[in-house]
Design an enzyme around this catalytic site. Structure first.
Site, PDB file in Angstrom:
ATOM      1  N   TYR A 102      12.540   5.036   5.272  1.00 46.79           N
ATOM      2  CA  TYR A 102      13.126   3.747   5.653  1.00 46.79           C
ATOM      3  C   TYR A 102      12.630   2.638   4.737  1.00 46.79           C
ATOM      4  O   TYR A 102      11.515   2.687   4.224  1.00 46.79           O
ATOM      5  CB  TYR A 102      12.844   3.423   7.125  1.00 46.79           C
ATOM      6  CG  TYR A 102      11.395   3.311   7.537  1.00 46.79           C
ATOM      7  CD1 TYR A 102      10.683   2.129   7.374  1.00 46.79           C
ATOM      8  CD2 TYR A 102      10.749   4.384   8.137  1.00 46.79           C
ATOM      9  CE1 TYR A 102       9.364   2.022   7.789  1.00 46.79           C
ATOM     10  CE2 TYR A 102       9.437   4.296   8.552  1.00 46.79           C
ATOM     11  CZ  TYR A 102       8.745   3.103   8.378  1.00 46.79           C
ATOM     12  OH  TYR A 102       7.434   3.017   8.784  1.00 46.79           O
TER      13      TYR A 102
ATOM     14  N   TYR B 142      13.565   3.447  13.770  1.00 46.72           N
ATOM     15  CA  TYR B 142      12.743   3.498  14.983  1.00 46.72           C
ATOM     16  C   TYR B 142      13.524   2.939  16.153  1.00 46.72           C
ATOM     17  O   TYR B 142      14.320   2.012  15.995  1.00 46.72           O
ATOM     18  CB  TYR B 142      11.480   2.633  14.825  1.00 46.72           C
ATOM     19  CG  TYR B 142      10.420   3.217  13.933  1.00 46.72           C
ATOM     20  CD1 TYR B 142       9.596   4.243  14.380  1.00 46.72           C
ATOM     21  CD2 TYR B 142      10.217   2.725  12.648  1.00 46.72           C
ATOM     22  CE1 TYR B 142       8.609   4.772  13.567  1.00 46.72           C
ATOM     23  CE2 TYR B 142       9.230   3.243  11.829  1.00 46.72           C
ATOM     24  CZ  TYR B 142       8.433   4.263  12.290  1.00 46.72           C
ATOM     25  OH  TYR B 142       7.467   4.777  11.484  1.00 46.72           O
TER      26      TYR B 142
ATOM     27  N   HIS C 297       7.521  10.148   7.556  1.00 45.32           N
ATOM     28  CA  HIS C 297       6.189  10.385   8.122  1.00 45.32           C
ATOM     29  C   HIS C 297       6.276  10.374   9.637  1.00 45.32           C
ATOM     30  O   HIS C 297       7.223   9.843  10.223  1.00 45.32           O
ATOM     31  CB  HIS C 297       5.185   9.328   7.644  1.00 45.32           C
ATOM     32  CG  HIS C 297       5.597   7.937   7.986  1.00 45.32           C
ATOM     33  ND1 HIS C 297       6.466   7.206   7.210  1.00 45.32           N
ATOM     34  CD2 HIS C 297       5.299   7.146   9.049  1.00 45.32           C
ATOM     35  CE1 HIS C 297       6.667   6.032   7.769  1.00 45.32           C
ATOM     36  NE2 HIS C 297       5.983   5.965   8.895  1.00 45.32           N
TER      37      HIS C 297
ATOM     38  N   ARG D 175       9.425   3.655   2.701  1.00 47.11           N
ATOM     39  CA  ARG D 175       8.351   4.524   3.193  1.00 47.11           C
ATOM     40  C   ARG D 175       8.794   5.977   3.111  1.00 47.11           C
ATOM     41  O   ARG D 175       9.906   6.306   3.521  1.00 47.11           O
ATOM     42  CB  ARG D 175       8.023   4.238   4.670  1.00 47.11           C
ATOM     43  CG  ARG D 175       7.386   2.923   5.032  1.00 47.11           C
ATOM     44  CD  ARG D 175       5.964   2.656   4.586  1.00 47.11           C
ATOM     45  NE  ARG D 175       5.084   3.773   4.276  1.00 47.11           N
ATOM     46  CZ  ARG D 175       4.298   4.413   5.153  1.00 47.11           C
ATOM     47  NH1 ARG D 175       4.282   4.055   6.408  1.00 47.11           N
ATOM     48  NH2 ARG D 175       3.502   5.390   4.760  1.00 47.11           N
TER      49      ARG D 175
ATOM     50  N   HIS E 137       3.764   9.253  12.854  1.00 46.10           N
ATOM     51  CA  HIS E 137       2.506   8.622  13.278  1.00 46.10           C
ATOM     52  C   HIS E 137       1.867   9.479  14.359  1.00 46.10           C
ATOM     53  O   HIS E 137       2.553   9.938  15.281  1.00 46.10           O
ATOM     54  CB  HIS E 137       2.774   7.224  13.840  1.00 46.10           C
ATOM     55  CG  HIS E 137       3.333   6.272  12.829  1.00 46.10           C
ATOM     56  ND1 HIS E 137       2.544   5.448  12.066  1.00 46.10           N
ATOM     57  CD2 HIS E 137       4.609   6.017  12.439  1.00 46.10           C
ATOM     58  CE1 HIS E 137       3.304   4.724  11.259  1.00 46.10           C
ATOM     59  NE2 HIS E 137       4.573   5.050  11.469  1.00 46.10           N
TER      60      HIS E 137
HETATM   61 FE   LIG Z   1       6.181   4.352  10.266  1.00 41.88          FE
END
Ligand SMILES: [Fe+2]
Length: 157
Positions: free
Chosen positions: A68, A29, A81, A78, A83
């Site tokens: 990640y 991110y 995905h 995870r 969001h």
């Molecule tokens: Fe996330």
């Protein structure tokens, strides 16, 4: 990726603001509290906004996010995905959810995905690959519809 936002009666929800945020292809991110040392992508911010059209349809051209590590437990990753945040008719109607990709081997291991007890509801969080949407030499196409309310409603956080 594209899809339609509908209400419980299958009616399109036009003019609604959709915001997305996601990692880059390396699972990173662009955020000050990000600790994953994967590289940033100088050409990708990881956020997007769209307004649904008169048929309730949205469309984003983005990159496929990466898995990640998140430190929740040993060897915790995870699944990829995106969001999603949707604004309904009023500012107070913000709905937040996550969209996943089909066939991801991390899905059965993910406590967040599996915190949704209903199998059918979990399946509704997974986009469908669509060869008709896929464009040669350019991008894979995924279809993901969002139902705001009712029996087939999306899972919201
Ligand atoms: Fe996330």
């Amino acid at each position: 990726m594209t899809g339609r936002v509908t209400d419980s009666g299958g009616r399109p929800v036009p003019d609604t603001l959709i915001e997305i945020w996601q990692t880059n292809a390396a699972g990173r991110y662009r955020h000050s509290r990000e600790h994953h040392p994967a590289p940033l992508d100088p050409n990708f911010d990881g956020i997007g906004r769209a307004i649904t059209d008169s048929a309730g349809r949205y469309r984003f051209v983005t990159i496929q996010p990466g898995a990640y590590p998140w430190g929740n437990h040993y060897n915790a990753w995870r699944p990829a995905h995106i969001h999603f945040s949707l604004f309904g008719r009023a500012f107070t109607q913000r709905l937040v959810t996550q969209m996943y990709f089909p066939g991801d081997p991390l899905l059965p291991l993910d406590p967040i995905f599996n915190s949704v007890p209903d199998e059918r509801a979990r399946q509704r969080m997974i986009a469908a690959f669509d060869i008709e949407l896929t464009q040669p030499e350019w991008a894979l196409g995924y279809q993901w519809d969002i139902v705001l309310r009712g029996r087939d409603a999306a899972v919201f956080e």
